[in-house]
Design a protein around this motif. Structure first.
Motif, short mmCIF file in Angstrom:
data_model
loop_
_atom_site.label_atom_id
_atom_site.label_comp_id
_atom_site.label_asym_id
_atom_site.label_seq_id
_atom_site.Cartn_x
_atom_site.Cartn_y
_atom_site.Cartn_z
N GLY A 108 0.81 -1.21 0.00
CA GLY A 108 0.00 0.00 0.00
C GLY A 108 0.84 1.26 0.00
N ALA A 109 1.91 1.26 0.82
CA ALA A 109 2.78 2.44 0.89
C ALA A 109 3.49 2.68 -0.44
CB ALA A 109 3.80 2.26 2.01
N LEU A 110 4.00 1.62 -1.06
CA LEU A 110 4.69 1.77 -2.34
C LEU A 110 3.72 2.22 -3.44
CD1 LEU A 110 7.10 -1.32 -2.33
CD2 LEU A 110 7.74 1.10 -2.21
N MET A 111 2.50 1.70 -3.40
CA MET A 111 1.50 2.14 -4.37
C MET A 111 1.25 3.65 -4.22
SD MET A 111 -1.33 -0.93 -4.21
CE MET A 111 -2.58 0.08 -5.01
N GLY A 112 1.13 4.11 -2.98
CA GLY A 112 0.91 5.53 -2.74
C GLY A 112 2.05 6.40 -3.22
N VAL A 113 3.28 5.96 -2.94
CA VAL A 113 4.46 6.71 -3.39
C VAL A 113 4.50 6.77 -4.92
CG1 VAL A 113 6.98 6.69 -3.50
CG2 VAL A 113 5.82 6.20 -1.34
N GLY A 114 4.25 5.61 -5.55
CA GLY A 114 4.30 5.56 -7.02
C GLY A 114 3.25 6.44 -7.67
N VAL A 115 2.01 6.35 -7.20
CA VAL A 115 0.93 7.15 -7.78
C VAL A 115 1.16 8.65 -7.55
CG1 VAL A 115 -1.53 7.69 -7.62
CG2 VAL A 115 -0.78 5.31 -7.70
N ALA A 116 1.62 9.01 -6.36
CA ALA A 116 1.89 10.42 -6.06
C ALA A 116 2.97 10.97 -6.98
CB ALA A 116 2.29 10.58 -4.60
N MET A 117 4.01 10.18 -7.25
CA MET A 117 5.07 10.63 -8.15
C MET A 117 4.53 10.82 -9.57
SD MET A 117 8.54 8.60 -7.00
CE MET A 117 9.53 9.60 -8.13
N ILE A 118 3.67 9.91 -10.01
CA ILE A 118 3.07 10.04 -11.34
C ILE A 118 2.22 11.30 -11.42
CG2 ILE A 118 1.42 9.02 -12.95
CD1 ILE A 118 2.41 6.25 -11.93
N PHE A 119 1.39 11.53 -10.39
CA PHE A 119 0.56 12.74 -10.35
C PHE A 119 1.41 14.00 -10.33
CE2 PHE A 119 -3.40 10.69 -8.18
CZ PHE A 119 -3.71 10.08 -9.38
N ASN A 120 2.44 14.00 -9.50
CA ASN A 120 3.30 15.18 -9.38
C ASN A 120 4.11 15.44 -10.63
OD1 ASN A 120 2.36 15.63 -6.78
ND2 ASN A 120 4.05 14.55 -5.80
N GLY A 121 4.31 14.38 -11.44
CA GLY A 121 4.99 14.53 -12.71
C GLY A 121 4.07 15.02 -13.82
N GLY A 122 2.78 15.14 -13.50
CA GLY A 122 1.82 15.66 -14.48
C GLY A 122 1.04 14.60 -15.21
N GLY A 123 1.17 13.33 -14.79
CA GLY A 123 0.44 12.25 -15.44
C GLY A 123 -0.67 11.71 -14.56
N THR A 124 -1.36 10.71 -15.07
CA THR A 124 -2.36 9.98 -14.29
C THR A 124 -2.18 8.50 -14.62
OG1 THR A 124 -4.13 9.97 -15.95
CG2 THR A 124 -3.98 11.90 -14.52
N CYS A 125 -2.86 7.64 -13.87
CA CYS A 125 -2.75 6.20 -14.09
C CYS A 125 -3.87 5.66 -14.97
CB CYS A 125 -2.75 5.46 -12.75
SG CYS A 125 -1.41 5.96 -11.66
N ALA A 126 -4.76 6.55 -15.44
CA ALA A 126 -5.91 6.14 -16.25
C ALA A 126 -6.72 5.09 -15.47
CB ALA A 126 -5.47 5.63 -17.61
N GLY A 127 -6.97 3.93 -16.05
CA GLY A 127 -7.69 2.87 -15.34
C GLY A 127 -9.11 3.24 -14.99
N THR A 128 -9.63 2.62 -13.93
CA THR A 128 -11.03 2.84 -13.54
C THR A 128 -11.27 4.24 -12.99
OG1 THR A 128 -10.53 1.82 -11.39
CG2 THR A 128 -11.50 0.40 -13.09
N ASP A 129 -10.20 5.01 -12.73
CA ASP A 129 -10.39 6.40 -12.32
C ASP A 129 -11.12 7.18 -13.41
OD1 ASP A 129 -9.07 5.76 -10.07
OD2 ASP A 129 -7.32 7.03 -10.40
N VAL A 130 -10.93 6.75 -14.66
CA VAL A 130 -11.63 7.40 -15.78
C VAL A 130 -13.14 7.21 -15.63
CG1 VAL A 130 -12.02 7.31 -18.26
CG2 VAL A 130 -9.69 7.15 -17.36
N ILE A 131 -13.54 5.98 -15.29
CA ILE A 131 -14.96 5.69 -15.09
C ILE A 131 -15.49 6.52 -13.92
CG2 ILE A 131 -16.64 3.90 -14.54
CD1 ILE A 131 -14.75 1.89 -15.86
N ALA A 132 -14.70 6.61 -12.87
CA ALA A 132 -15.10 7.40 -11.69
C ALA A 132 -15.29 8.87 -12.07
CB ALA A 132 -14.06 7.26 -10.59
N GLN A 133 -14.39 9.40 -12.89
CA GLN A 133 -14.50 10.79 -13.32
C GLN A 133 -15.75 11.02 -14.16
OE1 GLN A 133 -10.88 12.83 -14.74
NE2 GLN A 133 -9.73 11.09 -13.99
N LEU A 134 -16.06 10.04 -15.02
CA LEU A 134 -17.27 10.15 -15.84
C LEU A 134 -18.53 10.12 -14.98
CD1 LEU A 134 -16.34 7.88 -18.89
CD2 LEU A 134 -16.71 10.35 -18.92
N ILE A 135 -18.54 9.22 -13.99
CA ILE A 135 -19.68 9.15 -13.06
C ILE A 135 -19.82 10.47 -12.31
CG2 ILE A 135 -20.54 8.05 -10.94
CD1 ILE A 135 -19.26 5.45 -11.93
#
Length: 296
Positions: free
Chosen positions: A128-155
């Motif tokens: 869980g901690a490594l997932m959080g670090v990885g995703v935060a770095m991707i976000f801070n770099g200006g990207g996103t992980c796509a995935g089901t977050d896209v569905i959540a954004q549409l909802i």
């Protein structure tokens, strides 16, 4: 492109790639070996990976997690580009391809075995901690992980349900899918623990909110207005009348509430009509953005 922009781009893509590698390590060597289902596309892929072991002669170890996730992410990315106007497209594509490649690479290196043996609880914390670090770095770099977050954004966009609630609902459904597939009541408990730790880590490390308020100081307010409310960006906003303290020159300020992913695109489009435009970008809560969309 000047030197500063090149260095900035290198720094952003480095964060995205390193974050992708860290996230992939969490999936391949901490989460997947214990059949933990951390929601999202990778949660579905982990389920499919385990239930297809021994099913296909050419893939006796089961469907590869990274490749399976890539198959899901490509149409979701296209959906995001079409309906959400995803402004961080190149970095997002870089992220989800890199995560897929690194996940399958680390799975091969670890042979599908956990790095923390015989301790699923500790593996949950590390994962869980490594997932959080990885995703935060991707976000801070200006990207996103796509995935089901896209569905959540549409909802969220269609129903005005808060995006964090939409993500929680989708992830919970995927966790329940893991329970049904594996028939183990401990799976949802460990999975939700990983999701909780991951969410806490992202909240601690991610330096940007999803929405921004943008002040555009321009000498060409009408041209900028046409860009802001144009069909491509579909952004609401208001005029503010201002006067320079030093020169007493009167200026118009366009105030808009913008999704973080559209900031880069908005700047490029506005700079086409006013090269001397001045931007001020500030954090914004989603509730404020919701009221702006209601015609505020």
């Amino acid at each position: 492109m000047n030197k500063q922009k090149i260095l900035g781009a290198i720094a952003d893509y480095s964060q995205v790639l390193i974050g992708s590698a860290i996230l992939a390590l969490a999936y391949a060597c901490f989460v997947a070996p214990y059949k933990i289902v951390p929601g999202g596309v990778y949660g579905i892929s982990i389920v499919l990976h385990h239930i297809t072991q021994g099913v296909f002669e050419s893939l006796p170890a089961g469907l590869p997690i990274g490749t399976t996730s890539l198959v899901f992410n490509i149409p979701l990315m296209l959906l995001a580009t079409k309906y959400l106007g995803l402004g961080s497209g190149k970095k997002t594509i870089t992220a989800f391809i890199a995560i897929s490649v690194f996940t399958d690479l680390f799975s091969y290196i670890c042979h599908g075995e956990p790095l923390v043996e015989s301790d699923i609880l500790l593996s949950c914390f590390y994962g869980g901690a490594l997932m959080g670090v990885g995703v935060a770095m991707i976000f801070n770099g200006g990207g996103t992980c796509a995935g089901t977050d896209v569905i959540a954004q549409l909802i969220s966009k269609k129903t005005h349900v808060k995006i964090n609630k939409a993500i929680t609902i989708i992830d919970s459904i995927i966790v329940i899918l893991g329970l049904i597939a594996f028939g183990d009541l401990s799976i949802p408990l460990y999975s939700w623990l990983v999701i909780f730790i991951y969410g806490a880590a992202v909240g601690l490390l991610h330096k940007e909110t999803q929405f921004k308020s943008v002040f555009i100081v321009t000498s060409k307010p009408e041209e900028v207005r046409q860009v802001v409310i144009g069909a491509d960006l579909k952004i609401g906003g208001n005029y503010l009348h201002a006067q320079s303290l030093s020169t007493m020159e009167e200026k118009e300020i366009v105030f808009a509430m913008v999704r973080r992913g559209k900031i880069s695109r908005l700047k490029k489009e506005v700079e086409k009509v006013d090269k001397n435009v001045f931007f001020i970008v500030m954090d914004l809560t989603r509730e404020s953005y919701y009221y702006s969309q209601r015609g505020w």
